[in-house]
Design an enzyme around this catalytic site. Structure first.
Site, PDB file in Angstrom:
ATOM      1  N   GLY A   1      24.193  28.056  35.997  1.00  0.00           N
ATOM      2  CA  GLY A   1      24.733  27.993  37.347  1.00  0.00           C
ATOM      3  C   GLY A   1      23.744  28.461  38.397  1.00  0.00           C
TER       4      GLY A   1
ATOM      5  N   GLU B   1      21.631  25.506  39.063  1.00  0.00           N
ATOM      6  CA  GLU B   1      22.451  24.544  39.799  1.00  0.00           C
ATOM      7  C   GLU B   1      22.620  24.956  41.258  1.00  0.00           C
ATOM      8  OE1 GLU B   1      25.578  22.632  36.729  1.00  0.00           O
ATOM      9  OE2 GLU B   1      25.461  24.819  36.662  1.00  0.00           O
TER      10      GLU B   1
ATOM     11  N   GLU C   1      22.998  25.320  29.040  1.00  0.00           N
ATOM     12  CA  GLU C   1      24.395  25.165  28.614  1.00  0.00           C
ATOM     13  C   GLU C   1      24.527  24.518  27.242  1.00  0.00           C
ATOM     14  OE1 GLU C   1      24.456  25.223  33.142  1.00  0.00           O
ATOM     15  OE2 GLU C   1      23.202  24.346  31.565  1.00  0.00           O
TER      16      GLU C   1
ATOM     17  N   ALA D   1      26.469  31.529  34.674  1.00  0.00           N
ATOM     18  CA  ALA D   1      27.892  31.851  34.754  1.00  0.00           C
ATOM     19  C   ALA D   1      28.183  33.149  33.989  1.00  0.00           C
ATOM     20  CB  ALA D   1      28.719  30.714  34.171  1.00  0.00           C
TER      21      ALA D   1
END
Length: 255
Positions: free
Chosen positions: A106, A109, A129, A61
């Site tokens: 991300g 993911e 994270e 992110a």
């Protein structure tokens, strides 16, 4: 635009394009959702490759953007974040992630939203994270555990450590490791082969597997049964069985 959809040979490539690290900011997330939905609708897209380029898949992110968000802002955004990734996961066509360089947070993911993952020898994957005092928020706690099992997923999520391509392969986090300069070509070849297959049967197979992983076995069997019977009404089923009888297995042409 930070994401592009390029179509060739029945394959749609969702190409991340936000140099230098393809950080997944809000605008990129929204564009990803828009193009995933377009790939779902388009009949000329029969399979999909997710690709970040030769050097990096997606490093995660946009942390500077996230740092500026308070609790209220993230409550309002969290659903949109997940929805953008879910739109990729729900493309009812074969999807392969072509992973080079970093696929972290991300980025990891996003790779998890694919049906199959081909990684370069230079790939590094992880869910870091926890090192920010957070947990994965775009599906990582759910899709990673379903893919590699809860204990291995917890190890990656709890520690935030990065794994190289060989360990990712051993964990089942990726499905194939190739030289970095061959990643996209091999991913495109995988997708192009399936793009020539029976589109509705592939959709049925994907939905049956995915639904079964998300529910109890009786519900999964019911979904499988309904799709299996329903495919007997399709032209592809007629073509496939006729070719088998007349020419032998594996020679049917579905386009």
């Amino acid at each position: 635009m930070t994401v592009h959809l390029e179509v060739a040979e029945g394959v749609g490539t969702l190409r991340l394009d936000r140099p230098p690290m393809n950080a997944l900011d809000v605008a990129t997330q929204d564009r990803l959702k828009e193009l995933a939905e377009e790939a779902t609708r388009r009949e000329d897209v029969r399979a999909v490759v997710i690709y970040g380029g030769e050097k990096v898949f997606a490093a995660g992110a946009d942390i500077k953007e996230m740092q500026a968000m308070d609790h209220t802002a993230m409550v309002l955004r969290a659903r949109g974040l997940q929805d953008s990734f879910t739109a990729v996961a729900r493309i009812p066509k074969p999807v392969v992630a072509a992973v080079t360089g970093y696929a972290l947070g991300g980025g990891c993911e996003l790779a998890l939203c694919a049906d199959y993952r081909i990684a370069g020898e230079n790939a590094k994957l992880g869910q870091p994270e926890i090192l920010l005092g957070l947990i994965p928020g775009a599906g990582g706690t759910q899709r990673l555990a379903r893919l590699i099992g809860p204990s291995k997923a917890k190890d990656l999520i709890f520690t935030g450590r990065q794994v190289r391509a060989d360990e990712a392969l051993a964990l089942g986090l990726v499905d194939r490791v190739v030289p970095a300069d061959e990643v996209y070509a091999q991913a495109h070849a995988w997708a192009a082969k399936l793009a020539q297959g029976p589109a509705l049967a592939l959709r049925a197979a994907k939905e049956s597997v995915d639904t079964g992983l998300e529910t109890d076995i009786d519900t999964g069997l019911a979904v499988e049964r309904n799709w299996f019977a329903g495919l007997f009404a399709t032209e592809d089923r007629e073509r496939g069985m006729r070719s088998f009888v007349e020419e032998g297995p594996g020679k049917a042409k579905f386009l």
